[in-house]
Motif scaffolding. Structure first.
Motif, PDB file in Angstrom:
ATOM      1  N   SER A  16       0.830  -1.198   0.000  1.00  0.00           N
ATOM      2  CA  SER A  16       0.000   0.000   0.000  1.00  0.00           C
ATOM      3  C   SER A  16       0.871   1.257   0.000  1.00  0.00           C
ATOM      4  O   SER A  16       0.594   2.212  -0.726  1.00  0.00           O
ATOM      5  CB  SER A  16      -0.918  -0.012   1.222  1.00  0.00           C
ATOM      6  N   ALA A  17       1.934   1.237   0.798  1.00  0.00           N
ATOM      7  CA  ALA A  17       2.852   2.378   0.829  1.00  0.00           C
ATOM      8  C   ALA A  17       3.562   2.537  -0.512  1.00  0.00           C
ATOM      9  O   ALA A  17       3.758   3.655  -0.997  1.00  0.00           O
ATOM     10  CB  ALA A  17       3.872   2.206   1.957  1.00  0.00           C
ATOM     11  N   VAL A  18       3.920   1.421  -1.141  1.00  0.00           N
ATOM     12  CA  VAL A  18       4.584   1.467  -2.451  1.00  0.00           C
ATOM     13  C   VAL A  18       3.632   2.046  -3.499  1.00  0.00           C
ATOM     14  O   VAL A  18       4.030   2.900  -4.303  1.00  0.00           O
ATOM     15  CB  VAL A  18       5.073   0.060  -2.861  1.00  0.00           C
ATOM     16  N   SER A  19       2.367   1.605  -3.486  1.00  0.00           N
ATOM     17  CA  SER A  19       1.425   2.128  -4.488  1.00  0.00           C
ATOM     18  C   SER A  19       1.157   3.610  -4.267  1.00  0.00           C
ATOM     19  O   SER A  19       1.059   4.373  -5.224  1.00  0.00           O
ATOM     20  CB  SER A  19       0.122   1.330  -4.486  1.00  0.00           C
ATOM     21  N   LEU A  20       1.058   4.033  -3.005  1.00  0.00           N
ATOM     22  CA  LEU A  20       0.857   5.457  -2.733  1.00  0.00           C
ATOM     23  C   LEU A  20       2.066   6.276  -3.165  1.00  0.00           C
ATOM     24  O   LEU A  20       1.918   7.341  -3.784  1.00  0.00           O
ATOM     25  CB  LEU A  20       0.565   5.683  -1.247  1.00  0.00           C
ATOM     26  N   ALA A  21       3.264   5.784  -2.884  1.00  0.00           N
ATOM     27  CA  ALA A  21       4.478   6.488  -3.314  1.00  0.00           C
ATOM     28  C   ALA A  21       4.544   6.565  -4.832  1.00  0.00           C
ATOM     29  O   ALA A  21       4.899   7.607  -5.401  1.00  0.00           O
ATOM     30  CB  ALA A  21       5.717   5.789  -2.754  1.00  0.00           C
ATOM     31  N   GLY A  22       4.172   5.471  -5.506  1.00  0.00           N
ATOM     32  CA  GLY A  22       4.148   5.474  -6.966  1.00  0.00           C
ATOM     33  C   GLY A  22       3.141   6.464  -7.516  1.00  0.00           C
ATOM     34  O   GLY A  22       3.419   7.173  -8.486  1.00  0.00           O
ATOM     35  N   ALA A  23       1.964   6.543  -6.899  1.00  0.00           N
ATOM     36  CA  ALA A  23       0.942   7.494  -7.343  1.00  0.00           C
ATOM     37  C   ALA A  23       1.441   8.928  -7.166  1.00  0.00           C
ATOM     38  O   ALA A  23       1.260   9.771  -8.055  1.00  0.00           O
ATOM     39  CB  ALA A  23      -0.360   7.280  -6.569  1.00  0.00           C
ATOM     40  N   CYS A  24       2.078   9.195  -6.038  1.00  0.00           N
ATOM     41  CA  CYS A  24       2.621  10.548  -5.800  1.00  0.00           C
ATOM     42  C   CYS A  24       3.726  10.869  -6.792  1.00  0.00           C
ATOM     43  O   CYS A  24       3.803  11.995  -7.300  1.00  0.00           O
ATOM     44  CB  CYS A  24       3.127  10.665  -4.369  1.00  0.00           C
ATOM     45  N   LEU A  25       4.574   9.900  -7.083  1.00  0.00           N
ATOM     46  CA  LEU A  25       5.646  10.105  -8.059  1.00  0.00           C
ATOM     47  C   LEU A  25       5.071  10.406  -9.441  1.00  0.00           C
ATOM     48  O   LEU A  25       5.532  11.326 -10.124  1.00  0.00           O
ATOM     49  CB  LEU A  25       6.545   8.867  -8.121  1.00  0.00           C
ATOM     50  N   MET A  26       4.059   9.669  -9.840  1.00  0.00           N
ATOM     51  CA  MET A  26       3.435   9.910 -11.151  1.00  0.00           C
ATOM     52  C   MET A  26       2.766  11.280 -11.209  1.00  0.00           C
ATOM     53  O   MET A  26       2.802  11.948 -12.244  1.00  0.00           O
ATOM     54  CB  MET A  26       2.423   8.815 -11.482  1.00  0.00           C
ATOM     55  N   MET A  27       2.183  11.720 -10.097  1.00  0.00           N
ATOM     56  CA  MET A  27       1.595  13.056 -10.059  1.00  0.00           C
ATOM     57  C   MET A  27       2.693  14.114 -10.205  1.00  0.00           C
ATOM     58  O   MET A  27       2.520  15.093 -10.944  1.00  0.00           O
ATOM     59  CB  MET A  27       0.835  13.277  -8.746  1.00  0.00           C
ATOM     60  N   ALA A  28       3.825  13.901  -9.552  1.00  0.00           N
ATOM     61  CA  ALA A  28       4.942  14.843  -9.656  1.00  0.00           C
ATOM     62  C   ALA A  28       5.502  14.864 -11.084  1.00  0.00           C
ATOM     63  O   ALA A  28       5.834  15.934 -11.610  1.00  0.00           O
ATOM     64  CB  ALA A  28       6.026  14.474  -8.654  1.00  0.00           C
ATOM     65  N   VAL A  29       5.590  13.693 -11.709  1.00  0.00           N
ATOM     66  CA  VAL A  29       6.075  13.616 -13.100  1.00  0.00           C
ATOM     67  C   VAL A  29       5.132  14.391 -14.014  1.00  0.00           C
ATOM     68  O   VAL A  29       5.580  15.181 -14.865  1.00  0.00           O
ATOM     69  CB  VAL A  29       6.212  12.145 -13.547  1.00  0.00           C
ATOM     70  N   ALA A  30       3.824  14.173 -13.861  1.00  0.00           N
ATOM     71  CA  ALA A  30       2.847  14.881 -14.702  1.00  0.00           C
ATOM     72  C   ALA A  30       2.952  16.391 -14.497  1.00  0.00           C
ATOM     73  O   ALA A  30       2.922  17.159 -15.469  1.00  0.00           O
ATOM     74  CB  ALA A  30       1.430  14.399 -14.394  1.00  0.00           C
ATOM     75  N   ALA A  31       3.089  16.819 -13.256  1.00  0.00           N
ATOM     76  CA  ALA A  31       3.195  18.259 -12.974  1.00  0.00           C
ATOM     77  C   ALA A  31       4.482  18.838 -13.569  1.00  0.00           C
ATOM     78  O   ALA A  31       4.453  19.914 -14.186  1.00  0.00           O
ATOM     79  CB  ALA A  31       3.149  18.503 -11.470  1.00  0.00           C
ATOM     80  N   ALA A  32       5.588  18.143 -13.388  1.00  0.00           N
ATOM     81  CA  ALA A  32       6.866  18.630 -13.921  1.00  0.00           C
ATOM     82  C   ALA A  32       6.825  18.697 -15.448  1.00  0.00           C
ATOM     83  O   ALA A  32       7.290  19.686 -16.046  1.00  0.00           O
ATOM     84  CB  ALA A  32       8.008  17.729 -13.459  1.00  0.00           C
ATOM     85  N   LEU A  33       6.277  17.681 -16.077  1.00  0.00           N
ATOM     86  CA  LEU A  33       6.170  17.698 -17.537  1.00  0.00           C
ATOM     87  C   LEU A  33       5.223  18.793 -18.014  1.00  0.00           C
ATOM     88  O   LEU A  33       5.462  19.406 -19.064  1.00  0.00           O
ATOM     89  CB  LEU A  33       5.705  16.337 -18.058  1.00  0.00           C
ATOM     90  N   GLY A  34       4.172  19.047 -17.253  1.00  0.00           N
ATOM     91  CA  GLY A  34       3.252  20.131 -17.605  1.00  0.00           C
ATOM     92  C   GLY A  34       3.934  21.483 -17.555  1.00  0.00           C
ATOM     93  O   GLY A  34       3.768  22.310 -18.466  1.00  0.00           O
ATOM     94  N   VAL A  35       4.709  21.721 -16.512  1.00  0.00           N
ATOM     95  CA  VAL A  35       5.452  22.984 -16.406  1.00  0.00           C
ATOM     96  C   VAL A  35       6.462  23.089 -17.548  1.00  0.00           C
ATOM     97  O   VAL A  35       6.611  24.145 -18.171  1.00  0.00           O
ATOM     98  CB  VAL A  35       6.140  23.086 -15.029  1.00  0.00           C
ATOM     99  N   PHE A  36       7.165  21.991 -17.824  1.00  0.00           N
ATOM    100  CA  PHE A  36       8.129  21.972 -18.919  1.00  0.00           C
ATOM    101  C   PHE A  36       7.445  22.278 -20.252  1.00  0.00           C
ATOM    102  O   PHE A  36       7.950  23.078 -21.054  1.00  0.00           O
ATOM    103  CB  PHE A  36       8.827  20.609 -18.978  1.00  0.00           C
ATOM    104  N   GLN A  37       6.271  21.680 -20.472  1.00  0.00           N
ATOM    105  CA  GLN A  37       5.528  21.906 -21.712  1.00  0.00           C
ATOM    106  C   GLN A  37       5.112  23.373 -21.842  1.00  0.00           C
ATOM    107  O   GLN A  37       5.223  23.966 -22.912  1.00  0.00           O
ATOM    108  CB  GLN A  37       4.308  20.987 -21.769  1.00  0.00           C
ATOM    109  N   VAL A  38       4.618  23.964 -20.758  1.00  0.00           N
ATOM    110  CA  VAL A  38       4.223  25.376 -20.784  1.00  0.00           C
ATOM    111  C   VAL A  38       5.436  26.251 -21.102  1.00  0.00           C
ATOM    112  O   VAL A  38       5.366  27.174 -21.923  1.00  0.00           O
ATOM    113  CB  VAL A  38       3.577  25.794 -19.440  1.00  0.00           C
ATOM    114  N   PHE A  39       6.569  25.971 -20.461  1.00  0.00           N
ATOM    115  CA  PHE A  39       7.792  26.736 -20.710  1.00  0.00           C
ATOM    116  C   PHE A  39       8.220  26.620 -22.169  1.00  0.00           C
ATOM    117  O   PHE A  39       8.522  27.629 -22.824  1.00  0.00           O
ATOM    118  CB  PHE A  39       8.913  26.255 -19.775  1.00  0.00           C
ATOM    119  N   MET A  40       8.249  25.389 -22.674  1.00  0.00           N
ATOM    120  CA  MET A  40       8.676  25.184 -24.056  1.00  0.00           C
ATOM    121  C   MET A  40       7.723  25.850 -25.052  1.00  0.00           C
ATOM    122  O   MET A  40       8.164  26.469 -26.014  1.00  0.00           O
ATOM    123  CB  MET A  40       8.771  23.676 -24.361  1.00  0.00           C
TER     124      MET A  40
END
Length: 164
Positions: free
Chosen positions: A13-37
């Motif tokens: 359960s902790a692994v799945s929650l950490a994975g979900a948080c990581l994927m949310m961070a990846v999506a946010a970082a890529l979104g910011v990168f996309q806006v910048f580009m």
């Protein structure tokens, strides 16, 4: 055996929650990168759009087990609240069987999609197989199965505070 299963389930359960948080961070970082580009450098990075979409899919399917674990799924619990504890255990069992059936379908179809996705490639990332995007379904389903069984074995832990 019950306590060892619950320990494994807590770790998963902790692994799945950490994975979900990581994927949310990846999506946010890529979104910011996309806006910048796109808006600062005027050179959109189309490849980020597909990765944002698929990281959000992974986030959802890795986050579902956390909702199961916390009892945060949508439910109608009037009958449950009005029932005696012995009836509640029967209702817990019925709900667990129904949830396992649904998750079993997601696991089966998700694995089938992942297998079929091996021959497809992602738009904008032609070298990456769709297998990796579709794999979110069966992986999330496996984590969910552990969460459902954990709640069935230890139903007290899923009680959330409810607004009265």
């Amino acid at each position: 055996m019950k306590s060892s299963f619950l320990k494994v389930e807590r770790v998963l359960s902790a692994v799945s929650l950490a994975g979900a948080c990581l994927m949310m961070a990846v999506a946010a970082a890529l979104g910011v990168f996309q806006v910048f580009m796109r808006f600062v450098l005027a050179q959109p990075a189309e490849w980020t759009e597909v990765l944002i979409r698929f990281s959000l899919i992974w986030m959802v399917f890795l986050g579902i087990p956390t909702a199961f674990r916390q009892g945060a799924m949508v439910s109608v619990d009037v009958l449950y609240r009005w029932s005696r504890p012995s009836i509640r255990r029967v209702l817990d069992f019925i709900v667990a069987i129904a949830a396992l059936a649904l998750i079993g379908v997601i696991l089966w179809w998700g694995w089938d999609y992942a297998q079929r996705g091996k021959v497809q490639s992602m738009i904008g990332l032609e070298g990456v197989s769709m297998f990796w995007a579709y794999l979110a379904l069966p992986v999330g389903a496996v984590f969910s199965i552990f969460g459902i069984l954990g709640n069935l074995l230890d139903p007290k832990r899923l009680e959330l505070e409810s607004a009265q």
